[in-house]
Design an enzyme around this catalytic site. Structure first.
Site, PDB file in Angstrom:
ATOM      1  N   GLU A 114      21.508   2.766  13.127  1.00 24.36           N
ATOM      2  CA  GLU A 114      19.624   3.724  13.282  1.00 24.36           C
ATOM      3  C   GLU A 114      19.400   3.250  14.085  1.00 24.36           C
ATOM      4  O   GLU A 114      18.997   3.975  14.980  1.00 24.36           O
ATOM      5  CB  GLU A 114      19.067   3.290  12.080  1.00 24.36           C
ATOM      6  CG  GLU A 114      20.107   4.334  10.390  1.00 24.36           C
ATOM      7  CD  GLU A 114      19.585   3.363   8.981  1.00 24.36           C
ATOM      8  OE1 GLU A 114      19.081   2.870   9.404  1.00 24.36           O
ATOM      9  OE2 GLU A 114      19.331   4.713   8.480  1.00 24.36           O
ATOM     10  N   GLU A 137      25.787   2.338   3.648  1.00 25.97           N
ATOM     11  CA  GLU A 137      25.198   1.866   2.593  1.00 25.97           C
ATOM     12  C   GLU A 137      25.080   1.714   1.315  1.00 25.97           C
ATOM     13  O   GLU A 137      24.678   1.176   0.030  1.00 25.97           O
ATOM     14  CB  GLU A 137      22.896   2.356   3.171  1.00 25.97           C
ATOM     15  CG  GLU A 137      22.545   2.127   3.533  1.00 25.97           C
ATOM     16  CD  GLU A 137      22.586   2.272   5.139  1.00 25.97           C
ATOM     17  OE1 GLU A 137      24.660   2.977   5.674  1.00 25.97           O
ATOM     18  OE2 GLU A 137      22.364   2.315   6.184  1.00 25.97           O
TER      19      GLU A 137
HETATM   20  N1  3HC Z   1      22.225  -9.167   5.599  1.00 23.48           N
HETATM   21  C1  3HC Z   1      22.605  -9.456   5.258  1.00 23.48           C
HETATM   22  N2  3HC Z   1      23.739 -10.771   5.971  1.00 23.48           N
HETATM   23  C2  3HC Z   1      25.007  -9.603   5.678  1.00 23.48           C
HETATM   24  C3  3HC Z   1      25.237  -8.878   5.845  1.00 23.48           C
HETATM   25  C4  3HC Z   1      23.663  -8.026   6.580  1.00 23.48           C
HETATM   26  N3  3HC Z   1      23.587  -7.011   6.542  1.00 23.48           N
HETATM   27  N4  3HC Z   1      25.850  -8.021   6.692  1.00 23.48           N
HETATM   28  C5  3HC Z   1      26.221  -9.631   6.349  1.00 23.48           C
HETATM   29  N5  3HC Z   1      25.792 -10.901   5.880  1.00 23.48           N
HETATM   30  C6  3HC Z   1      26.593 -11.942   5.877  1.00 23.48           C
HETATM   31  C7  3HC Z   1      27.241 -12.664   4.648  1.00 23.48           C
HETATM   32  O1  3HC Z   1      26.650 -12.152   3.221  1.00 23.48           O
HETATM   33  C8  3HC Z   1      28.511 -13.554   4.806  1.00 23.48           C
HETATM   34  O2  3HC Z   1      27.274 -14.193   4.455  1.00 23.48           O
HETATM   35  P1  3HC Z   1      28.148 -15.827   3.891  1.00 23.48           P
HETATM   36  O3  3HC Z   1      28.595 -16.711   5.632  1.00 23.48           O
HETATM   37  O4  3HC Z   1      26.412 -17.326   4.227  1.00 23.48           O
HETATM   38  O5  3HC Z   1      28.592 -15.679   3.595  1.00 23.48           O
HETATM   39  C9  3HC Z   1      27.646 -13.644   6.437  1.00 23.48           C
HETATM   40  O6  3HC Z   1      27.129 -12.873   6.853  1.00 23.48           O
HETATM   41  C10 3HC Z   1      29.446 -13.078   7.248  1.00 23.48           C
HETATM   42  O7  3HC Z   1      30.133 -12.457   6.837  1.00 23.48           O
HETATM   43  P2  3HC Z   1      30.958 -11.649   6.419  1.00 23.48           P
HETATM   44  O8  3HC Z   1      31.570 -12.297   5.654  1.00 23.48           O
HETATM   45  O9  3HC Z   1      31.219  -9.882   5.410  1.00 23.48           O
HETATM   46  O10 3HC Z   1      32.003 -11.478   7.419  1.00 23.48           O
HETATM   47  P3  3HC Z   1      33.150 -10.504   8.353  1.00 23.48           P
HETATM   48  O11 3HC Z   1      33.194 -10.315   9.518  1.00 23.48           O
HETATM   49  O12 3HC Z   1      34.211 -10.590   7.421  1.00 23.48           O
HETATM   50  O13 3HC Z   1      32.673  -9.019   7.745  1.00 23.48           O
HETATM   51  C11 3HC Z   1      30.627  -6.950   8.137  1.00 23.48           C
HETATM   52  C12 3HC Z   1      30.937  -8.691   8.572  1.00 23.48           C
HETATM   53  C13 3HC Z   1      31.569  -6.351   8.381  1.00 23.48           C
HETATM   54  C14 3HC Z   1      29.269  -6.741   9.261  1.00 23.48           C
HETATM   55  C15 3HC Z   1      30.220  -7.089   6.839  1.00 23.48           C
HETATM   56  O14 3HC Z   1      29.440  -8.854   6.252  1.00 23.48           O
HETATM   57  C16 3HC Z   1      29.163  -5.866   6.064  1.00 23.48           C
HETATM   58  O15 3HC Z   1      30.351  -5.446   5.795  1.00 23.48           O
HETATM   59  N6  3HC Z   1      28.621  -6.168   6.185  1.00 23.48           N
HETATM   60  C17 3HC Z   1      27.492  -5.721   5.798  1.00 23.48           C
HETATM   61  C18 3HC Z   1      26.653  -4.302   6.414  1.00 23.48           C
HETATM   62  C19 3HC Z   1      26.520  -3.319   5.347  1.00 23.48           C
HETATM   63  O16 3HC Z   1      26.017  -3.491   4.258  1.00 23.48           O
HETATM   64  N7  3HC Z   1      24.927  -2.975   6.081  1.00 23.48           N
HETATM   65  C20 3HC Z   1      24.492  -1.996   5.541  1.00 23.48           C
HETATM   66  C21 3HC Z   1      23.463  -3.009   5.464  1.00 23.48           C
HETATM   67  S1  3HC Z   1      21.864  -2.198   4.679  1.00 23.48           S
HETATM   68  C22 3HC Z   1      21.127  -1.173   6.053  1.00 23.48           C
HETATM   69  O17 3HC Z   1      20.723  -1.012   6.520  1.00 23.48           O
HETATM   70  C23 3HC Z   1      19.950  -0.686   5.001  1.00 23.48           C
HETATM   71  C24 3HC Z   1      19.071   0.312   6.406  1.00 23.48           C
HETATM   72  O18 3HC Z   1      19.384   1.742   6.476  1.00 23.48           O
HETATM   73  C25 3HC Z   1      17.847   0.450   6.088  1.00 23.48           C
END
Ligand code: 3HC
Ligand code: NAI
Length: 710
Positions: free
Chosen positions: A110, A130
């Site tokens: 976004e 999301e």
């Molecule tokens: N917020 C907070 N923490 C997050 C995060 C996020 N969006 N994304 C990842 N983290 C944290 C994980 O909890 C993890 O923490 P830890 O080491 O303490 O366990 C650390 O970051 C590393 O994450 P991964 O172990 O998952 O690392 P990978 O390299 O395997 O994967 C990734 C990376 C593909 C980015 C994966 O973490 C992921 O898919 N993250 C979520 C992405 C997501 O859902 N984004 C949308 C969020 S909601 C949003 O944006 C709403 C908006 O529309 C307003």
């Protein structure tokens, strides 16, 4: 600007760098830092264009998900969100070029779409995931994405939640250019190219929004597919509504619709549960007595012993992850059968478009058959998947002990046997571990990692890490009969059978749990797995049954009739030539007769009773497992059930679900069942304790190694 966002300059180009490891989540500090940087650029007349980039391994993986938890639990106020910041970027007097590497997910995409141009590394991915957290894009993603990528693709990405690669993003118009080589350098050069061009804002674009006649079938199809493929989930349908608003309303009005839907989703049980699952899947890899820096053993090569149903699938799992694997069986015909099943499975994947033929050809080259133990002497890890029987397993492990190199991990895929006893057949119990894959091994995400009494910490840490590499969620469990998943599944299925014996129809039981969200009803699951498997185990362990505890009767009798389930075209159901389940009147009549003979009181259980009895049976056993230390945390059980047993993720897993109902309420209900249905409903002591203390299962963590095998 602040420690999370830095502003630097390369002559007339401003560079805003987000530095919030590990994934540059848009925490409030990051949003503030970007806002300050934009304000500073507005005032610096030397700046002619800006580049926004992420430091470290990725651009921005989204909003900070932890903040959502704080908001919904009332620990933080919901602020204005990211929208005002994104509008200020879009309104900036100079063009802003965003440079994407790693992932631009959720709020990250976004943010990128509010910038005026997007360049990306060829390996970058962009997406609006999301819905996987039970929410929808909340910072105009549903409004800007259709303007860039078109309505059909925006619906697919916002409702499905799956990302696209940089090349596809380029084709779709989400990204303007791919940068091969240094991303920042390329982005700065790009900024210089466009610095004098008129600024185009995404929100002003309308060319790809289509007409209502063009869009109506897109939305109808999307809703239909979503109801089937994401059964029970609310957010994907809300995401479709929000994208639809982009096509019928001006940008600002569309954003208001999105905000309303976003808020409804955020404050829902589904979202709270899915966020619990997101963090849970990461928490299970954290083991209190195994520090993060525990040295890992190499797993560059592997072998699988036993080329049957599970062994063949496990070999595919290694090959799919690029690990060369030797597949050993006892004789040539068994090996040939195993290999031909693997080939058939891969051919199906190609047919269904999951893999390309060239990918499959490469994978098949990694799987090498053998009949000799000596061939596997040098591999880093062996997974044993021969028939389930202690004497045979011990024989195999003593052979492995004889031939394998000293640092090899020796793993067993046993589903019921004592891993310590298997280890005792070797002179190196520290190298022995259980790796319990689920069927079909190449599809199911769960890997139960069974810790023996002497399993080395390096072996455990390696297997947890390996699970991730293999595309699995590894959950460490203790060494008890059935481990965690199957131990809980037993009382769950037992209760389903009791309900049928008490007067519920087979279909009513399965439907109630299917409607609850389970991937399949418990009786149909039995038919799929083969009723004879449990029957054999029951016969073997009959001597362990406690006197005075009610046992189901119908399933054993069905087995005695040769009704083993799908494989014999008859079990709880009849099966037609396409393996479609058909209700069987004969079974219904037989069960009534058996129940009358056994004097089982009859009633017609409601859907609610069916769900409560089956799910609370899971919870009660789960609480015992937790108290005994065979699972470390309630969330470990949740992750097992979601990834291995078809429990709906939007209910957060059985233990989380119980906490959402209220532990006191569930405990009271179990006590009622105990009074009404007998001793097998004795409440787990932990439930009583937590109910009395007013605590939840999620509060309860066990920081000790599991107790002895029971
Ligand atoms: N917020 C907070 N923490 C997050 C995060 C996020 N969006 N994304 C990842 N983290 C944290 C994980 O909890 C993890 O923490 P830890 O080491 O303490 O366990 C650390 O970051 C590393 O994450 P991964 O172990 O998952 O690392 P990978 O390299 O395997 O994967 C990734 C990376 C593909 C980015 C994966 O973490 C992921 O898919 N993250 C979520 C992405 C997501 O859902 N984004 C949308 C969020 S909601 C949003 O944006 C709403 C908006 O529309 C307003
Ligand atoms: P299977 O019967 O399909 O395959 C067993 C294979 O082992 C056969 O190919 C057989 O020839 C081979 N074998 C037997 N003795 C051998 C020996 N001495 N050396 C080499 N190979 C030998 O069995 P399945 O279903 O694959 O089960 C294997 C293991 O996985 C068992 O321990 C079982 O409990 C476990 N398991 C099974 C699941 C399932 O759904 N089938 C799920 C999870 C675990």
């Amino acid at each position: 600007m602040n420690e999370l966002v830095q502003l630097t300059k390369e002559k007339e180009i401003a560079i805003i760098t987000i530095n919030n490891p590990p994934v540059n989540a848009l925490s409030p500090g990051v949003a503030q830092g970007i806002s300050d940087a934009i304000a500073s650029i507005e005032n610096d007349k030397q700046v002619k264009a800006a580049v926004l980039i992420g430091a470290g391994r990725t651009f921005v993986a989204g909003a900070d998900i932890k903040e959502f938890g704080k908001m919904t639990s009332g620990k933080a106020q919901r602020g204005a969100g990211l929208l005002p910041l994104l509008l200020s970027i879009e309104d900036c007097r100079v063009p802003v070029v965003v440079a994407i590497h790693g992932t631009a997910f959720g709020g990250g995409l976004e943010l990128a779409m509010a910038c005026h141009y997007r360049v990306a590394s060829p390996t970058a991915q962009v997406g609006q995931p999301e819905v996987k957290l039970g929410i929808i894009p909340g910072a105009a993603g549903t409004q800007r994405l259709p303007r860039l990528a078109g309505v059909a693709k925006a619906v697919e990405m916002c409702a499905g939640g799956n990302p696209v690669g940089a090349d596809v993003a380029l084709e779709l118009g989400i990204v303007d250019r791919l940068i091969h080589g240094d991303l920042l350098e390329g982005a700065v050069a790009f900024a210089r190219e466009i610095e004098d061009k008129p600024i185009a804002k995404t929100r002003d674009r309308t060319a790809k929004l289509g007409t209502s006649a063009q869009n109506a079938p897109i939305f109808a199809l999307a809703r239909d597919t979503t109801r089937k493929k994401q059964r029970g989930l609310k957010a994907p349908l809300a995401a479709i509504d929000a994208v639809e608003a982009a096509t019928t309303l001006p940008f600002d009005e569309g954003c208001k619709v999105e905000q309303k839907l976003f808020t409804e989703c955020l404050f829902s049980d589904q979202s709270r549960s899915l966020i619990h699952v997101f963090f849970g899947e990461r928490e299970v890899a954290k083991i209190p007595d195994i520090p993060k820096d525990t040295p890992l053993l190499p797993v560059q090569t592997a072998a699988v012993v036993g080329a049957g149903t599970m062994g063949g699938g496990i070999a595919m799992v290694f090959a799919n992850a690029g690990v060369p694997v030797l597949l050993k069986d006892a004789d040539q015909p068994a090996l040939d059968r195993g290999l031909s099943t693997i080939q058939k499975n891969y051919a199906n994947s190609v047919q269904r478009g999951r893999f390309s033929q060239s990918f499959v050809d490469e994978r098949l080259k990694l799987i090498r058959p053998t009949l000799s133990y000596d061939d596997i002497a040098g591999v880093d890890m062996v997974v044993e998947a021969v028939f389930e029987g202690m004497a045979l397993k011990k024989q195999v492990f003593s052979e492995l002990d004889r031939v394998c190199q000293p640092r090899a991990i020796l793993a067993s895929n046993t589903s019921t046997l004592n891993v310590d006893e298997i280890a005792s057949a070797t002179g190196r119990p520290q190298s022995v571990i259980g790796t319990h894959f689920f069927s079909p091994a190449n599809v199911m995400r769960l890997l139960e990692i069974v810790r023996g009494k002497q399993t080395g910490k390096d072996v455990i840490a390696t297997c947890l890490q390996l699970a991730k590499k293999l595309g699995k969620v590894g959950v460490l469990v203790g060494n008890c009969r059935g481990f965690v998943g199957n131990r809980m599944f037993h009382p769950y299925r037992r209760e389903a059978q009791f309900l049928v014996e008490e007067g519920a129809s087979v279909e009513a039981v399965d439907n109630a749990l299917y409607e609850f969200g389970m991937a399949m009803g418990p009786l149909a699951t039995g038919d799929l797995a083969g009723l004879d498997v449990g029957w054999r185990i029951r016969k073997e362990y009959r001597h362990l049954e406690q006197p005075g505890i009610r046992q189901p009767i119908a399933e054993d009798r069905l087995c005695e009739m040769g009704r083993y389930g799908q494989k014999t075209s008859a079990g709880w159901y009849k099966y037609d030539a396409n393996r479609r389940a058909v209700p069987d009147l004969e079974v219904a009549n037989l069960i009534r007769a058996w129940a009358a003979e056994a004097g089982i009181a009859q009633h017609e259980p409601s859907g609610d009773e069916i769900v409560e009895r089956c799910i609370y049976a899971l919870v009660n056993e789960g609480a015992r497992i937790l108290e005994e230390g065979f699972a470390l945390r309630a969330v470990d059980i949740d992750i097992i059930y979601i990834n291995g047993y078809g429990f709906p993720a939007y209910r957060g897993g059985p233990m989380w679900y119980e906490d959402t109902i209220g532990l006191g309420k569930v405990y009271d209900r179990i006590r009622e069942f105990n009074a009404q249905y007998g001793a097998h409903w004795k409440p787990a002591p932990l439930l009583r304790q937590l109910a009395e203390e007013g605590r939840t299962l999620a509060d309860f963590g066990v920081e000790r190694a599991a107790a002895d095998y029971i």
